[in-house]
Design an enzyme around this catalytic site. Structure first.
Site, PDB file in Angstrom:
ATOM      1  N   ILE A  45      26.535  25.542  19.732  1.00  0.00           N
ATOM      2  CA  ILE A  45      27.475  25.694  20.068  1.00  0.00           C
ATOM      3  C   ILE A  45      28.571  27.299  20.388  1.00  0.00           C
ATOM      4  CG2 ILE A  45      29.580  24.275  19.820  1.00  0.00           C
ATOM      5  CD1 ILE A  45      28.255  22.491  18.449  1.00  0.00           C
ATOM      6  N   THR A  59      36.625  23.393  15.954  1.00  0.00           N
ATOM      7  CA  THR A  59      36.000  21.980  16.950  1.00  0.00           C
ATOM      8  C   THR A  59      34.764  20.943  16.009  1.00  0.00           C
ATOM      9  OG1 THR A  59      34.774  23.515  17.883  1.00  0.00           O
ATOM     10  CG2 THR A  59      36.515  22.606  18.945  1.00  0.00           C
ATOM     11  N   GLU A  66      40.667  12.553   8.544  1.00  0.00           N
ATOM     12  CA  GLU A  66      41.111  12.182   9.808  1.00  0.00           C
ATOM     13  C   GLU A  66      40.147  10.665   8.942  1.00  0.00           C
ATOM     14  OE1 GLU A  66      37.068  12.933  11.649  1.00  0.00           O
ATOM     15  OE2 GLU A  66      38.404  15.120  11.487  1.00  0.00           O
ATOM     16  N   HIS A  76      38.726  14.456  16.708  1.00  0.00           N
ATOM     17  CA  HIS A  76      37.337  14.463  17.009  1.00  0.00           C
ATOM     18  C   HIS A  76      36.016  13.954  17.859  1.00  0.00           C
ATOM     19  CE1 HIS A  76      34.518  14.936  13.406  1.00  0.00           C
ATOM     20  NE2 HIS A  76      33.717  15.394  14.430  1.00  0.00           N
ATOM     21  N   ILE A  77      36.711  14.276  19.043  1.00  0.00           N
ATOM     22  CA  ILE A  77      36.054  14.482  20.255  1.00  0.00           C
ATOM     23  C   ILE A  77      34.848  15.451  21.131  1.00  0.00           C
ATOM     24  CG2 ILE A  77      37.343  11.993  21.130  1.00  0.00           C
ATOM     25  CD1 ILE A  77      38.902  14.694  23.095  1.00  0.00           C
ATOM     26  N   ALA A 131      32.416  16.044  20.954  1.00  0.00           N
ATOM     27  CA  ALA A 131      30.851  15.432  21.854  1.00  0.00           C
ATOM     28  C   ALA A 131      30.844  14.336  22.016  1.00  0.00           C
ATOM     29  CB  ALA A 131      30.042  15.003  20.649  1.00  0.00           C
TER      30      ALA A 131
END
Length: 333
Positions: free
Chosen positions: A150, A233, A263, A286-287, A289
């Site tokens: 990443i 991220t 979260e 938390h999106i 991926a």
């Protein structure tokens, strides 16, 4: 094999599992508290974000394999699985592009004030003078903490926009990583404080563990230049959130965050995070991926893990040694 899918996965993935002769139960609504009652009778559990506590693993009398359809396994009690001889496998790297894209999207969002501009336009207000103020990405110095797939994908995108990228000098990196870093033009510094002092953007791409918890604390935040941008991220636990809140107010830092320490564990709910509500923060849910491209890539690798498992091989297993100890001492199953 009897497989329980306790998260949302692509439709064609479920169809392919069935075509391969597996018996699948699709139950994306399940949460951690529901698993103990549902796992008996299943040999394989596949999850994305659903937590898998020790209680669930203990209830899974026939459970032999847990697959995390993503990279991190911090939501799974890996130690408890190992004690019962249950393999835990993950899918490293297949969502790297999606996460890197979101990290870069957050950087652009902060630099160009995109959410605020959209809100003002929707309210019928025109303020070109306010939203014309932006530094731009070209010429920025971007520090990358964590040079895995990443981090490298993010670095490649940053360089394509004309930024200079820096990371920590570290011994023992593999040849592929070093080759990609060389082609990117990566520059190296010694130590996190120097990286923070050198860069006006700091992007985190690390797993959550005892060594990385609150890696970004008050001392490190003090090293960042006034008005710098922090991107995360990866995992919310990497940041000391009270310290970041103080730095947002005291030195005009801004943050692009896809993850938060508090979260919700479920896909929907409420969040009372002061950090998420701060005006200097652009946040997402938390999106990182959660693109179609990433989910298809992850699903393909899950199929490879299952195929290997049926033939007696473990692919991307994170508790291989513990499984061997458990089975040699008569652990179940």
């Amino acid at each position: 094999m009897n497989i329980l899918l306790a998260d949302t996965l692509p439709d064609d993935f479920r169809a392919e599992l069935t075509a391969l002769g597996h018996h699948c139960t699709d139950a994306p609504e399940l949460g951690a508290a529901d698993l103990p009652a549902r796992l008996p009778g299943y040999e394989v559990l596949i999850v994305r974000s659903t937590a898998v506590p020790a209680e669930a693993l203990q209830a899974g009398e026939d459970l032999r394999l847990v697959i995390r359809a993503g990279s991190g396994t911090n939501t799974i009690d890996v130690a408890a699985a190992g004690e019962r001889g249950i393999a835990v496998c993950n899918v490293p790297g297949r969502n790297a592009i999606a996460v890197a894209e979101l990290a870069f999207g957050l950087l652009l969002s902060l630099d160009r004030h995109i959410p605020e501009a959209v809100t003002e336009l929707r309210a019928g207000r025109w303020d070109k003078k306010r939203f014309a103020v932006a530094r731009g990405i070209k010429g920025r110095r971007i520090g990358i903490v964590g040079l895995g797939r990443i981090g490298l994908a993010f670095a490649e995108r940053a360089v394509a926009f004309g930024a200079s990228v820096y990371t920590l000098a570290k011994a023992g990196r593999d040849a592929e990583t070093l080759s990609r870093a060389r082609s990117i033009g990566m520059r190296y510094v010694d130590g996190l404080p120097e990286l923070a002092r050198t860069c006006d953007v700091l992007s985190l791409h690390l797993p959550s563990n005892a060594g990385t918890r609150h890696l970004v604390d008050a001392a490190l935040l003090a090293e960042l230049p006034e008005g710098a941008i922090l991107l995360n991220t990866a995992r919310g636990e990497l940041i000391d959130e009270p310290a970041l809140l103080a730095a947002l107010d005291s030195k005009g830092l801004r943050a692009g965050l896809d993850v938060f320490a508090d979260e919700p564990a479920s896909a929907t709910g409420t969040i009372g995070s002061r950090l998420a509500a701060h005006p200097n923060v652009h946040g997402t849910h938390h999106i990182g991926a959660s693109t179609e491209q990433a989910q298809q890539a992850v699903a393909e690798e899950v199929l490879h893990i299952l195929a290997d498992f049926t033939e007696g091989r473990l692919r991307h297993c994170v508790n291989r040694e513990a499984i061997g100890l458990a089975l040699s001492s008569g652990g179940a199953p």
